[in-house]
Write an enzyme that holds these catalytic residues in place. Structure first.
Site, PDB file in Angstrom:
ATOM      1  N   LYS A 172       0.834  -1.194   0.000  1.00  0.00           N
ATOM      2  CA  LYS A 172       0.000   0.000   0.000  1.00  0.00           C
ATOM      3  C   LYS A 172       0.875   1.253   0.000  1.00  0.00           C
ATOM      4  O   LYS A 172       1.918   1.309   0.653  1.00  0.00           O
ATOM      5  CB  LYS A 172      -0.911   0.009   1.219  1.00  0.00           C
ATOM      6  CG  LYS A 172      -1.890  -1.163   1.267  1.00  0.00           C
ATOM      7  CD  LYS A 172      -2.936  -1.071   0.181  1.00  0.00           C
ATOM      8  CE  LYS A 172      -3.978  -2.166   0.313  1.00  0.00           C
ATOM      9  NZ  LYS A 172      -5.077  -2.019  -0.668  1.00  0.00           N
ATOM     10  N   GLU A 227      -1.963   0.894  -8.716  1.00  0.00           N
ATOM     11  CA  GLU A 227      -3.395   0.609  -8.562  1.00  0.00           C
ATOM     12  C   GLU A 227      -4.130   1.768  -7.899  1.00  0.00           C
ATOM     13  O   GLU A 227      -3.650   2.351  -6.926  1.00  0.00           O
ATOM     14  CB  GLU A 227      -3.557  -0.655  -7.717  1.00  0.00           C
ATOM     15  CG  GLU A 227      -4.985  -1.137  -7.566  1.00  0.00           C
ATOM     16  CD  GLU A 227      -5.033  -2.492  -6.889  1.00  0.00           C
ATOM     17  OE1 GLU A 227      -6.039  -2.780  -6.209  1.00  0.00           O
ATOM     18  OE2 GLU A 227      -4.076  -3.276  -7.032  1.00  0.00           O
ATOM     19  N   HIS A 303     -10.255  -8.345  -8.357  1.00  0.00           N
ATOM     20  CA  HIS A 303      -9.933  -7.856  -7.017  1.00  0.00           C
ATOM     21  C   HIS A 303     -10.466  -8.781  -5.935  1.00  0.00           C
ATOM     22  O   HIS A 303     -11.640  -9.160  -5.956  1.00  0.00           O
ATOM     23  CB  HIS A 303     -10.539  -6.457  -6.843  1.00  0.00           C
ATOM     24  CG  HIS A 303     -10.539  -5.953  -5.438  1.00  0.00           C
ATOM     25  ND1 HIS A 303     -11.663  -5.956  -4.638  1.00  0.00           N
ATOM     26  CD2 HIS A 303      -9.541  -5.443  -4.677  1.00  0.00           C
ATOM     27  CE1 HIS A 303     -11.373  -5.449  -3.454  1.00  0.00           C
ATOM     28  NE2 HIS A 303     -10.083  -5.137  -3.443  1.00  0.00           N
TER      29      HIS A 303
END
Length: 374
Positions: A172, A227, A303
């Protein structure tokens, strides 16, 4: 072959520890501590049962549960093989609340159960029923790369994932200070080496100039993709990024209608389209979007919910990626097999899943419908 009974359950599956992404780091959401799951079990008169599920994070499953309580009884007495017709019937039964969001996400649990049932009746894994291109798909891990974890923990989790057969690592990004993102990314790349596929996920954090600045700064890392750099509905912005950067762009997971995902395709706004079966409304709409993406020569990297998406990715002409997040694994008796960077398609009929006994401990509510009330 008629539907004899339908059972819906609402479950709260706890995470081992809360996790945080950019939405938490910037105060838009609280840390995620559980996954709420809507299950659907459809049984025919001859005793064959299909299992499906949808999910939400933080809010929404009570609304989904309320919706299926209103429309689920329409399945009784129907031929479950008529999936398209039944989908349209249920969609129109709730037409006043629209064709996206809570309503279609509730229908996703039903649609998945119908596909599971159809594959079981054929005696085939769902991937084989759809027409598999391969028996395994590439897999990357996300759950070890969240922002609440110090970088030492992230790199250790990456080591563990790779040792366990995972093929790629995603971390992330999207913190208030971009320099911190770059520091963590540098540490991970140096730790796993240049040969390991690496992705980053900003969870809709940036505006267009910030996303472009980040994209240019990370070209040297050879990322598989960036992303959700922008708001999920900013198709034009994603198209501008995709045209400006060498690093591929991935997005689509938050979109809950076919038209929204088709807009990304039409604008060439993504290199990797990321539809999510429970969010887009089920396998039936997912297959329509995936076919359009393939026609446009785009990769499809679904996803979350690897338990469903391993089958759909195996039935896609292009060998893309499935996301490994183990959060839903405790809900099921079976486990997926991972080795050599790939996740194997189960050889059991249907999805190859059954609810674990402990699922009862996490059930918050349940409703059942039976043909003729029995």
């Amino acid at each position: 072959m008629r539907v004899q009974s339908v059972r819906f359950g609402r479950h709260a599956v706890p995470l081992a520890r809360p996790v945080s992404d950019a939405k938490v780091a910037t105060g838009r959401q609280r840390p995620l501590s559980r996954i709420d799951v809507l299950t659907c079990e459809i049984t025919t008169a001859d005793g064959i049962a299909g299992l499906g599920f949808s999910y939400t994070t933080r809010a929404g499953t009570p609304a989904q549960f309320a919706h299926v309580k209103e429309v689920g009884e329409l399945l009784l007495g129907e031929d479950p093989a008529d999936i398209g017709r039944l989908y349209d019937r249920l969609l129109w039964a709730g037409a006043s609340v629209g064709r996206s969001g809570v309503a279609t996400q509730a229908l996703a649990a039903i649609d998945v159960a119908l596909w599971d049932l159809k594959a079981k009746r054929a005696g085939l894994p769902l991937a084989k029923l759809l027409g598999a291109y391969r028996d395994s798909v590439r897999v990357y891990n996300t759950s070890g790369g969240y922002l609440q974890a110090p970088i030492e923990e992230v790199t250790e989790k990456a080591t563990q994932s790779l040792a366990g057969g995972i093929g790629g690592i995603k971390i992330k990004v999207g913190q208030p200070a971009m320099a911190e993102d770059l520091r963590r990314l540098t540490a991970v790349r140096e730790h796993i080496g240049d040969g390991v596929p690496l992705m980053v996920d900003a969870n809709q954090q940036w505006d267009r100039p910030s996303a472009l600045r980040f994209g240019r700064a990370v070209e040297e890392f050879g990322l598989v993709w960036i992303e959700e750099p922008l708001d999920a509905y900013d198709a034009e912005g994603h198209a501008q990024l995709a045209a400006a950067l060498d690093t591929p762009i991935a997005t689509g997971e938050m979109l809950s209608s076919i038209p929204d995902l088709v807009r990304l395709i039409d604008l060439r706004a993504v290199d990797y389209l990321q539809p999510d079966v429970p969010r887009v409304g089920g396998i039936t709409p997912y297959l329509k979007v995936a076919a359009l993406a393939d026609h446009a020569r785009l990769q499809v990297a679904p996803h979350f919910v690897m338990e469903i998406h391993v089958h759909l990715a195996a039935a896609c002409p292009r060998d893309s990626w499935v996301e490994h997040i183990e959060w839903l694994s405790p809900l099921f008796e079976e486990r997926l097999e991972i080795a050599d960077g790939r996740i194997a398609v189960p050889d059991r009929p249907g999805l190859g899943l059954s609810l674990a006994g402990r699922a009862r401990d996490w059930r918050l509510d349940q409703v059942e419908f039976h043909l003729n009330g029995r």
